[in-house]
Design an enzyme around this catalytic site. Structure first.
Site, PDB file in Angstrom:
ATOM      1  N   GLY A  18       2.269   1.963  10.706  1.00  0.00           N
ATOM      2  CA  GLY A  18       3.393   3.313  10.570  1.00  0.00           C
ATOM      3  C   GLY A  18       4.144   3.566  11.642  1.00  0.00           C
ATOM      4  O   GLY A  18       4.597   4.608  11.810  1.00  0.00           O
ATOM      5  N   ASN A  30       0.782  -1.185  -0.028  1.00  0.00           N
ATOM      6  CA  ASN A  30       0.032   0.039   0.108  1.00  0.00           C
ATOM      7  C   ASN A  30       0.899   1.145   0.027  1.00  0.00           C
ATOM      8  O   ASN A  30       1.499   1.503   1.027  1.00  0.00           O
ATOM      9  CB  ASN A  30      -0.905   0.050   1.258  1.00  0.00           C
ATOM     10  CG  ASN A  30      -1.564   1.277   1.473  1.00  0.00           C
ATOM     11  OD1 ASN A  30      -1.980   2.172   0.438  1.00  0.00           O
ATOM     12  ND2 ASN A  30      -2.229   1.510   2.538  1.00  0.00           N
ATOM     13  N   GLU A  89      -7.082   4.322   7.689  1.00  0.00           N
ATOM     14  CA  GLU A  89      -6.863   5.987   7.464  1.00  0.00           C
ATOM     15  C   GLU A  89      -8.227   6.118   6.705  1.00  0.00           C
ATOM     16  O   GLU A  89      -8.635   7.350   7.082  1.00  0.00           O
ATOM     17  CB  GLU A  89      -5.493   5.947   6.607  1.00  0.00           C
ATOM     18  CG  GLU A  89      -4.321   5.864   7.218  1.00  0.00           C
ATOM     19  CD  GLU A  89      -3.014   5.408   6.644  1.00  0.00           C
ATOM     20  OE1 GLU A  89      -3.154   5.515   5.317  1.00  0.00           O
ATOM     21  OE2 GLU A  89      -2.185   5.042   7.356  1.00  0.00           O
ATOM     22  N   GLU A 108      -5.239  -5.359  10.702  1.00  0.00           N
ATOM     23  CA  GLU A 108      -4.298  -4.395  11.035  1.00  0.00           C
ATOM     24  C   GLU A 108      -4.775  -3.563  12.228  1.00  0.00           C
ATOM     25  O   GLU A 108      -5.338  -2.601  12.107  1.00  0.00           O
ATOM     26  CB  GLU A 108      -4.065  -3.400   9.538  1.00  0.00           C
ATOM     27  CG  GLU A 108      -4.016  -3.938   8.419  1.00  0.00           C
ATOM     28  CD  GLU A 108      -3.463  -2.768   7.468  1.00  0.00           C
ATOM     29  OE1 GLU A 108      -2.257  -3.006   6.998  1.00  0.00           O
ATOM     30  OE2 GLU A 108      -4.074  -1.878   6.957  1.00  0.00           O
ATOM     31  N   SER A 152       3.519  -2.219  10.496  1.00  0.00           N
ATOM     32  CA  SER A 152       4.839  -2.470  10.520  1.00  0.00           C
ATOM     33  C   SER A 152       5.575  -3.641  10.258  1.00  0.00           C
ATOM     34  O   SER A 152       6.422  -4.075  10.770  1.00  0.00           O
ATOM     35  CB  SER A 152       5.225  -1.952  12.025  1.00  0.00           C
ATOM     36  OG  SER A 152       4.874  -0.317  12.042  1.00  0.00           O
ATOM     37  N   HIS A 208      -9.557   0.493   4.976  1.00  0.00           N
ATOM     38  CA  HIS A 208      -8.247   0.804   5.753  1.00  0.00           C
ATOM     39  C   HIS A 208      -8.692   1.856   6.825  1.00  0.00           C
ATOM     40  O   HIS A 208      -9.241   2.710   6.779  1.00  0.00           O
ATOM     41  CB  HIS A 208      -7.205   1.343   4.649  1.00  0.00           C
ATOM     42  CG  HIS A 208      -5.755   1.527   5.247  1.00  0.00           C
ATOM     43  ND1 HIS A 208      -5.440   2.692   6.050  1.00  0.00           N
ATOM     44  CD2 HIS A 208      -4.892   0.718   5.154  1.00  0.00           C
ATOM     45  CE1 HIS A 208      -4.257   2.183   6.351  1.00  0.00           C
ATOM     46  NE2 HIS A 208      -3.596   1.250   5.872  1.00  0.00           N
ATOM     47  N   LYS A 240       0.018   4.118  -0.156  1.00  0.00           N
ATOM     48  CA  LYS A 240      -0.649   5.188   0.418  1.00  0.00           C
ATOM     49  C   LYS A 240      -0.567   6.611  -0.661  1.00  0.00           C
ATOM     50  O   LYS A 240      -0.398   6.552  -1.871  1.00  0.00           O
ATOM     51  CB  LYS A 240      -0.264   5.683   1.752  1.00  0.00           C
ATOM     52  CG  LYS A 240      -0.008   4.204   2.755  1.00  0.00           C
ATOM     53  CD  LYS A 240       0.010   4.743   4.096  1.00  0.00           C
ATOM     54  CE  LYS A 240       0.293   3.731   4.785  1.00  0.00           C
ATOM     55  NZ  LYS A 240       0.040   3.720   6.340  1.00  0.00           N
TER      56      LYS A 240
HETATM   57  C1  PEP Z   1      -0.872   0.079   6.060  1.00  0.00           C
HETATM   58  O1  PEP Z   1      -0.752   1.241   5.565  1.00  0.00           O
HETATM   59  O2  PEP Z   1      -1.698  -0.445   5.645  1.00  0.00           O
HETATM   60  C2  PEP Z   1       0.223  -0.407   6.615  1.00  0.00           C
HETATM   61  C3  PEP Z   1       0.372  -1.361   7.244  1.00  0.00           C
HETATM   62  O3  PEP Z   1       1.430   0.516   6.976  1.00  0.00           O
HETATM   63  P1  PEP Z   1       2.879   0.196   7.813  1.00  0.00           P
HETATM   64  O4  PEP Z   1       3.338  -1.216   7.028  1.00  0.00           O
HETATM   65  O5  PEP Z   1       3.733   1.354   7.297  1.00  0.00           O
HETATM   66  O6  PEP Z   1       2.743  -0.012   9.142  1.00  0.00           O
END
Ligand code: PEP
Length: 256
Positions: A173, A9, A97, A167, A212, A95, A11
């Site tokens: 992040g 992703n 966000e 997630e 992460s 997601h 973003k």
């Molecule tokens: C994500 O945006 O779905 C995500 C898992 O981000 P990150 O790997 O940076 O934590």
């Protein structure tokens, strides 16, 4: 075991030109791994169409980071699932966000899922609890609620195209991934919900971990029995890290 799926992703990162350059790097580095792993990249919407041209003939597949649910109409800024169908096979829905920053409620996520499936897209449904919910011991309630609401009115045939990404919001992040055992436990719960919804067809639904994921922790996460792959944010912008994560998934895959 299921064939692993690793989705990157991006973003809201990279211009179109930068994104297409990264895809050329990924073609060279990831295609040898694609025999054992489904690899999906989720660039910003503006990059999707030229990315499809760069990926023509490649086993690396494209996904959108979001979709609307109506087929067309006065929905400024939205993309309809029908606009993606036929050339952009995957779509990320729900997601954190989108849920938190853009206030997308469960009801919209359900509408998006319904529309995506209706148009033959492969949705990746993202769910996960916030830090406050985690600390209050509400993970099970929150994740159960999100999955149940998203799948309201689903049919058995959704199971053919659906993936679910667990997630934890506190891991996205932050550099603080869930432990493999913790993630595995929540994902086992998600699998039970999928079995209640789809009966035996649930066995084919991939459940991914996201939050992460790095080159360093990917192998331990992928070794868990309930983890069929990863949804990767930050590390999907770094060729060395993303290649290592895809390779970790490939190492867990059954020989082809
Ligand atoms: C994500 O945006 O779905 C995500 C898992 O981000 P990150 O790997 O940076 O934590």
């Amino acid at each position: 075991m299921l064939r692993p799926l690793v989705a990157g992703n991006w973003k809201m990162h990279l211009t179109v030109e930068e994104g297409l350059q990264l895809l050329q790097v990924y073609r060279a580095r990831l295609e040898p791994l694609a025999a054992r792993v489904d690899i999906v990249v989720l660039p910003p919407a503006v990059t999707l169409w030229p990315a499809a041209a760069v990926l023509r003939g490649s086993p690396i597949q494209l996904g959108a980071q979001n979709t609307g649910w109506e087929d067309e109409g006065p929905f400024t800024g939205e993309i309809s699932p029908g606009m993606l169908a036929g050339w952009c096979p995957y779509v990320l829905i729900g997601h954190s966000e989108r849920r938190q920053l853009f206030h997308e409620p469960d009801q919209w996520i359900n509408l998006k899922l319904r529309a995506a499936v209706r148009h033959g897209l492969k949705p990746i449904l993202a769910v996960g609890e916030t830090l406050e919910e985690h600390d209050a011991g509400q993970t099970d309630r929150v994740v159960t609620g999100q999955v149940t609401a998203a799948l309201d009115g689903s049919h058995r045939d959704w199971a053919e195209s659906l993936s679910v990404a667990y997630e934890p919001v506190w891991a996205i992040g932050t550099g603080r991934a869930a432990t493999p055992e913790y993630a595995n436990g929540v994902m086992a719960r998600i699998r039970r919900l999928l079995r209640e919804e789809f009966a035996s067809a649930a066995a084919g639904i991939r459940v991914l971990y996201g939050g992460s994921v790095t080159a360093e922790n990917a192998a331990d996460l992928m070794a868990q029995p309930e983890i069929d792959g990863a949804l990767v944010g930050g590390a999907s912008l770094k060729p060395d890290a993303f290649t290592a994560i895809v390779a970790a998934a490939a190492a867990t895959a059954s020989p082809v």
